[in-house]
Write an enzyme that holds these catalytic residues in place. Structure first.
Site, PDB file in Angstrom:
ATOM      1  N   ASP A 149       0.860  -1.196   0.000  1.00  0.00           N
ATOM      2  CA  ASP A 149       0.000   0.000   0.000  1.00  0.00           C
ATOM      3  C   ASP A 149       0.887   1.233   0.000  1.00  0.00           C
ATOM      4  O   ASP A 149       2.130   1.124   0.029  1.00  0.00           O
ATOM      5  CB  ASP A 149      -0.944  -0.013   1.234  1.00  0.00           C
ATOM      6  CG  ASP A 149      -2.235   0.766   0.985  1.00  0.00           C
ATOM      7  OD1 ASP A 149      -2.150   1.986   0.716  1.00  0.00           O
ATOM      8  OD2 ASP A 149      -3.317   0.174   1.048  1.00  0.00           O
ATOM      9  N   HIS A 174     -12.409  -0.462  -7.827  1.00  0.00           N
ATOM     10  CA  HIS A 174     -13.555   0.440  -8.049  1.00  0.00           C
ATOM     11  C   HIS A 174     -13.197   1.897  -7.699  1.00  0.00           C
ATOM     12  O   HIS A 174     -13.981   2.791  -7.930  1.00  0.00           O
ATOM     13  CB  HIS A 174     -14.820  -0.050  -7.312  1.00  0.00           C
ATOM     14  CG  HIS A 174     -14.860   0.232  -5.842  1.00  0.00           C
ATOM     15  ND1 HIS A 174     -16.049   0.334  -5.141  1.00  0.00           N
ATOM     16  CD2 HIS A 174     -13.885   0.446  -4.928  1.00  0.00           C
ATOM     17  CE1 HIS A 174     -15.791   0.592  -3.870  1.00  0.00           C
ATOM     18  NE2 HIS A 174     -14.489   0.652  -3.711  1.00  0.00           N
TER      19      HIS A 174
HETATM   20  C1  LIG Z   1     -10.662   1.476  -0.452  1.00  0.00           C
HETATM   21  S1  LIG Z   1      -9.164   1.122   0.253  1.00  0.00           S
HETATM   22  C2  LIG Z   1      -9.225  -0.638   0.351  1.00  0.00           C
HETATM   23  C3  LIG Z   1      -8.414  -1.190   1.483  1.00  0.00           C
HETATM   24  C4  LIG Z   1      -8.486  -2.712   1.623  1.00  0.00           C
HETATM   25  N1  LIG Z   1      -8.128  -3.401   0.410  1.00  0.00           N
HETATM   26  C5  LIG Z   1      -9.841  -3.137   2.101  1.00  0.00           C
HETATM   27  O1  LIG Z   1     -10.592  -3.758   1.377  1.00  0.00           O
HETATM   28  O2  LIG Z   1     -10.174  -2.852   3.256  1.00  0.00           O
HETATM   29  C6  LIG Z   1      -8.048   1.404  -1.083  1.00  0.00           C
HETATM   30  C7  LIG Z   1      -6.590   1.274  -0.696  1.00  0.00           C
HETATM   31  O3  LIG Z   1      -5.781   1.554  -1.854  1.00  0.00           O
HETATM   32  C8  LIG Z   1      -4.624   2.234  -1.405  1.00  0.00           C
HETATM   33  N2  LIG Z   1      -3.981   2.956  -2.518  1.00  0.00           N
HETATM   34  C9  LIG Z   1      -4.390   4.105  -3.109  1.00  0.00           C
HETATM   35  N3  LIG Z   1      -3.537   4.451  -4.086  1.00  0.00           N
HETATM   36  C10 LIG Z   1      -2.575   3.499  -4.122  1.00  0.00           C
HETATM   37  C11 LIG Z   1      -1.406   3.319  -4.921  1.00  0.00           C
HETATM   38  N4  LIG Z   1      -1.084   4.196  -5.881  1.00  0.00           N
HETATM   39  N5  LIG Z   1      -0.613   2.234  -4.692  1.00  0.00           N
HETATM   40  C12 LIG Z   1      -0.939   1.352  -3.700  1.00  0.00           C
HETATM   41  N6  LIG Z   1      -2.045   1.469  -2.928  1.00  0.00           N
HETATM   42  C13 LIG Z   1      -2.851   2.531  -3.127  1.00  0.00           C
HETATM   43  C14 LIG Z   1      -5.167   3.161  -0.334  1.00  0.00           C
HETATM   44  O4  LIG Z   1      -4.169   3.661   0.512  1.00  0.00           O
HETATM   45  C15 LIG Z   1      -6.163   2.243   0.378  1.00  0.00           C
HETATM   46  O5  LIG Z   1      -5.581   1.561   1.449  1.00  0.00           O
HETATM   47  O1  LIG Z   2     -13.937   7.354   1.410  1.00  0.00           O
HETATM   48  C1  LIG Z   2     -14.723   6.426   1.194  1.00  0.00           C
HETATM   49  C2  LIG Z   2     -15.996   6.476   1.693  1.00  0.00           C
HETATM   50  C3  LIG Z   2     -16.851   5.426   1.466  1.00  0.00           C
HETATM   51  C4  LIG Z   2     -18.238   5.535   1.857  1.00  0.00           C
HETATM   52  C5  LIG Z   2     -18.810   6.776   2.078  1.00  0.00           C
HETATM   53  C6  LIG Z   2     -20.140   6.894   2.344  1.00  0.00           C
HETATM   54  C7  LIG Z   2     -20.922   5.777   2.392  1.00  0.00           C
HETATM   55  O2  LIG Z   2     -22.251   5.898   2.658  1.00  0.00           O
HETATM   56  C8  LIG Z   2     -20.376   4.538   2.186  1.00  0.00           C
HETATM   57  C9  LIG Z   2     -19.045   4.425   1.902  1.00  0.00           C
HETATM   58  O3  LIG Z   2     -16.487   4.293   0.803  1.00  0.00           O
HETATM   59  C10 LIG Z   2     -15.249   4.241   0.262  1.00  0.00           C
HETATM   60  C11 LIG Z   2     -14.879   3.104  -0.497  1.00  0.00           C
HETATM   61  O4  LIG Z   2     -15.714   2.052  -0.635  1.00  0.00           O
HETATM   62  C12 LIG Z   2     -13.633   3.076  -1.087  1.00  0.00           C
HETATM   63  O5  LIG Z   2     -13.291   1.995  -1.838  1.00  0.00           O
HETATM   64  C13 LIG Z   2     -12.741   4.126  -0.949  1.00  0.00           C
HETATM   65  C14 LIG Z   2     -13.074   5.233  -0.205  1.00  0.00           C
HETATM   66  C15 LIG Z   2     -14.331   5.301   0.420  1.00  0.00           C
END
Ligand SMILES: C[S@@+](CC[C@H](N)C(=O)[O-])C[C@H]1O[C@@H](n2cnc3c(N)ncnc32)[C@H](O)[C@@H]1O
Ligand SMILES: O=c1cc(-c2ccc(O)cc2)oc2c(O)c(O)ccc12
Length: 359
Positions: free
Chosen positions: A225, A263
């Site tokens: 990450d 996504h």
């Molecule tokens: C929506 S979160 C999902 C976290 C985890 N996979 C989960 O399902 O709980 C997206 C993750 O992508 C990481 N991310 C964003 N840009 C990135 C990059 N350029 N390289 C690696 N990770 C990245 C963010 O820091 C974050 O932890």
């Molecule tokens: O930053 C977010 C925020 C959400 C989020 C915000 C409001 C809602 O009612 C539900 C979810 O979900 C996220 C997400 O699914 C993601 O992949 C990245 C960022 C965020």
């Protein structure tokens, strides 16, 4: 003139009026739920140990007696949305509130249950997340890549990097969502069979990987990450953390895993990430694959409320980051363009599906 025709026209207009009022007032539901959580109502109902009457709830909350009717109004809305239900009290005419499956996910007391979405709801109601919606129209006419940037001046991931408190809140929210994965991961034996090494790309603080390792302890896993996310994480023999940018490089492994990551990105960006993933599994031979847990829009198969939730996430991803939700056809197009030859979809993760993609 046929009086029934007049009646019919009136019905259409009144239905339309109801739709307008329902949509425009949707925020009242999330705000009412937020209020119930702020007051700690689910915990009070839970700790009471038996159905709690409105008078008992008012008393436990230390509210003025004259707020009783108003609390009843709030509870009636939340009952309608299945956050609470009412049940008759034994030997009495009175009724009491009890928790439902949804409010059991919103307890502060997590000692008895690790399935808890309170951090996710807190993030959803955070002003950092809600403010951008006011800028949606301005963004459509402007040049910024996301509404979040129009509202806050910098992109989402940069904001998280610069604001440690928000970053912590965000990572906790994502981790709370991941806890639910443990419910199904044991049923995925054949998906992880033969996988000796796995990289969880955008793996956050590593909860997905820890859940995977509990079920498949033979694996060697890397959580990859952004550097500020994985700084100072404690490692074990088979769990490593690596900081970096998935657009530049992804560490090599048998399987590259993405949950709730793709996504967040546009088609062009997903294509770049998938191509990097294909490079990362090039030494794995037959074992090599990419495993994706994400939403798949399917208006024909899904219940209307599930499609509605997925479409809300679709717009949410557009507002916050540069992402979108995708249909199976849209996913397939990306897999083919990135040079993959075949894929399987297992739609067993509630809102999410599991996709296996092979070179
Ligand atoms: C929506 S979160 C999902 C976290 C985890 N996979 C989960 O399902 O709980 C997206 C993750 O992508 C990481 N991310 C964003 N840009 C990135 C990059 N350029 N390289 C690696 N990770 C990245 C963010 O820091 C974050 O932890
Ligand atoms: O930053 C977010 C925020 C959400 C989020 C915000 C409001 C809602 O009612 C539900 C979810 O979900 C996220 C997400 O699914 C993601 O992949 C990245 C960022 C965020």
């Amino acid at each position: 003139m046929d009086p029934n025709q007049n009646q019919g026209e009136a019905n259409v207009v009144f239905e339309a009026q109801a739709l307008v009022y329902r949509c425009v007032n949707n925020y009242a539901t999330s705000m009412s739920l937020g209020c119930a959580l702020e007051l700690g109502i689910p915990d009070i109902v839970h700790n009471y140990g038996k159905p709690i009457t409105i008078q008992e709830l008012v008393s436990k909350l230390n509210l003025p007696i004259d707020k009783t009717g108003h609390l009843q109004q709030l509870m009636r809305l939340l009952i309608h949305f299945n956050f609470f239900s009412v049940t008759k009290l034994h030997d009495q005419d009175d009724e009491g509130y009890v928790l439902t499956a949804a409010s059991k996910l919103l307890l502060n007391d997590t000692s008895k249950n690790s399935q808890n979405l309170l951090p996710f709801v807190s993030l959803a109601l955070d002003p950092v997340i809600m403010t951008p919606w006011r800028f949606l129209g301005k963004w459509f006419k402007g040049n910024e890549s996301t509404v979040f940037e129009t509202a806050h001046g910098i992109p989402f991931w940069e904001f998280a990097n610069r604001n440690p408190v928000f970053n912590g809140r965000f990572n906790d929210a994502m981790a709370s969502d991941s806890h639910l994965m443990s419910l199904v991961i044991k049923d995925c034996q054949e998906i992880f069979e033969g996988v000796e090494s796995l990289v969880d790309v955008g793996g956050g603080t590593g909860l997905n990987t820890k859940i995977l390792l509990e079920a498949f302890p033979h694996m060697t896993c890397t959580v990859f990450d952004l550097p500020h996310v994985v700084a100072d994480m404690s490692e074990t023999m088979n769990l490593k953390y690596v900081g970096g940018d998935m657009f530049s490089t992804i560490p090599s492994a048998d399987a590259i895993f993405f949950k709730n990551v793709l996504h967040n990105w546009s088609d062009d960006d997903v294509l770049k990430i998938l191509k990097r993933s294909r490079e990362a599994i090039r030494f794995a031979g037959d074992k090599g694959k990419v495993i994706i847990i994400d939403m798949v829009l399917d208006e024909k198969q899904d219940r209307r409320e599930i499609t509605e939730t997925k479409m809300v996430f679709d717009v949410l991803m557009m507002v916050l980051v540069t992402g979108k939700e995708r249909t199976k056809v849209e996913w397939e197009k990306l897999f083919v363009e990135a040079g993959f030859s075949r894929y399987n979809v297992t739609p067993n993760f509630g809102l999410r599906s599991l996709m296996e993609v092979f070179p």
